[in-house]
Design an enzyme around this catalytic site. Structure first.
Site, short mmCIF file in Angstrom:
data_model
loop_
_atom_site.label_atom_id
_atom_site.label_comp_id
_atom_site.label_asym_id
_atom_site.label_seq_id
_atom_site.Cartn_x
_atom_site.Cartn_y
_atom_site.Cartn_z
N SER A 88 -39.47 -66.16 12.78
CA SER A 88 -40.03 -66.86 11.60
C SER A 88 -41.54 -66.90 11.72
CB SER A 88 -39.54 -68.31 11.51
OG SER A 88 -40.11 -68.94 10.37
N LYS A 105 -20.37 -65.34 15.26
CA LYS A 105 -18.93 -65.54 15.03
C LYS A 105 -18.17 -64.25 15.36
CE LYS A 105 -16.06 -66.88 11.11
NZ LYS A 105 -16.04 -65.71 10.23
N ALA A 158 -33.94 -72.01 16.57
CA ALA A 158 -35.23 -72.69 16.73
C ALA A 158 -35.51 -73.53 15.50
CB ALA A 158 -36.33 -71.66 16.93
N TYR A 183 -41.34 -73.68 4.79
CA TYR A 183 -40.95 -73.66 6.21
C TYR A 183 -40.00 -74.83 6.50
CZ TYR A 183 -41.68 -73.46 11.31
OH TYR A 183 -41.52 -73.37 12.68
#
Ligand code: UDP
Length: 315
Positions: free
Chosen positions: A76, A106, A115, A146
């Site tokens: 990110s 999964k 995070a 964000y």
């Protein structure tokens, strides 16, 4: 050998996580689309047999061949300037990217750690911030792209945990610093160090009376490692509770760099800039047996050594 996927591997924290897991004997797959990451941060890992790198945007379908034991989602943009410049990518990597990685976890029956951030608390009305505090966030302000992506990320991670029984971990990261922060990322520490080394004005926003609590990256990485290997699925704050004003921080960096040309100048306070921030780390202490070991003096010295190598003094 256990296999771990680190997204955002070429970033500041991601690259340190790659180092840590390689040192602990894992096979590490790094992934990054390099919009804010820097290959210099992981160049030293390419000769290693148990490191692989994929240049990929995790907001698109993620394919990793073979088995996976752990996923750490650290992709990110993470500085306020970056997510102002890249609002849509920031929203997508926190939401679509997280969804893709939960799906991958999964499919592989892997444990995933995501995070999250102290930004989920917004401009906090409770101080210090415990994990029970729900926050004070402006969803449509400049930081909303964000903050809300990260809040969605926590929500979908908990949904996969409760609905699918997926093994999930959520770390709420407070301000962290250290070598490999990007010089131009706009965050306070790279800004102040580069300005001090170049003999420019240190840009204090507002009056500089807003506070932050800065954690050295090695401590953060140690906390993340312990959280991943714990059996605790609820969010955990990781940060250093030692809180200072931004003005005091500027003065510490001025004193350390000791460049007679450097001085303090003032700029407008950005919109929705949190006035105070300090982690309550009771949970990390009790559940993980973790607490920070580096004080700011030690951490800043180590970080200064790095910035000396990447910022040139101006005569
Ligand atoms: N800040 C500053 N000068 C700068 C960059 C940041 O005074 O050149 C201030 C900013 O307004 C904030 C604090 O330093 O109050 C920390 O900012 P940063 O962007 O590092 O991260 P944040 O904690 O706001 O996400």
């Amino acid at each position: 050998m256990k296999k771990v996927l680190v997204t955002g591997a070429a970033g500041f924290i991601g690259s340190h996580l790659c180092d840590k897991f390689l040192a602990e004997g894992y096979h590490v797959i790094g992934m990054d689309n390099l919009i804010t990451g820097n290959m210099d941060n992981i160049a030293h890992l390419f000769p290693l047999n148990n490191f692989e790198f994929y240049h990929h945007d995790v907001s698109k379908f993620v394919h990793v061949p073979g088995n996976l034991d752990y996923i750490l989602h650290f992709a990110s943009p993470a500085s306020p300037i970056d997510y102002l410049k890249m609002p849509i990518q920031t929203l997508k990597v926190g939401s679509l990217g997280t969804h893709n990685l939960l799906g991958l976890a999964k499919a592989k029956n892997a444990r995933i750690l995501i995070a999250s951030t102290s930004e989920v608390y917004g401009d906090p009305l409770e101080h210090p911030q415990t994990e029970e505090y729900w926050g004070n966030v402006n969803p449509i302000g400049p930081r909303g792209v964000y903050d809300e992506a990260k809040r969605f990320q926590e929500a979908i991670t908990m949904a996969y945990h409760t609905y699918h029984g997926l093994e999930t971990r959520i770390v709420r990261i407070f301000n962290t610093y250290g070598p490999r922060m990007r010089v131009e990322d706009g965050r306070v520490l790279p800004a102040f160090f580069s300005q001090a080394i170049r003999g420019e004005g240190l840009t204090v926003f507002g009056e500089g009376d807003q506070t932050r609590s800065f954690c050295y990256v090695d401590d953060l990485v140690d906390g993340i490692y312990k959280l991943l290997l714990s059996d605790y699925a609820m969010p955990v704050n990781i940060g250093n509770p030692s809180e200072i004003t931004i003005m005091q921080f500027a003065k510490e960096i001025l004193a350390l760099v000791n460049n007679p040309k450097a001085h303090i100048i003032y700029k407008d306070l950005p919109v929705d800039d949190p006035k105070q921030r300090q982690p309550d780390i009771t949970k990390a202490r009790n559940i993980l047996g973790w607490e920070p070991k580096f004080n700011r003096e030690e951490g800043l010295k180590l970080t200064y050594e790095y910035f000396k190598t990447v910022v040139q003094a101006v005569d």
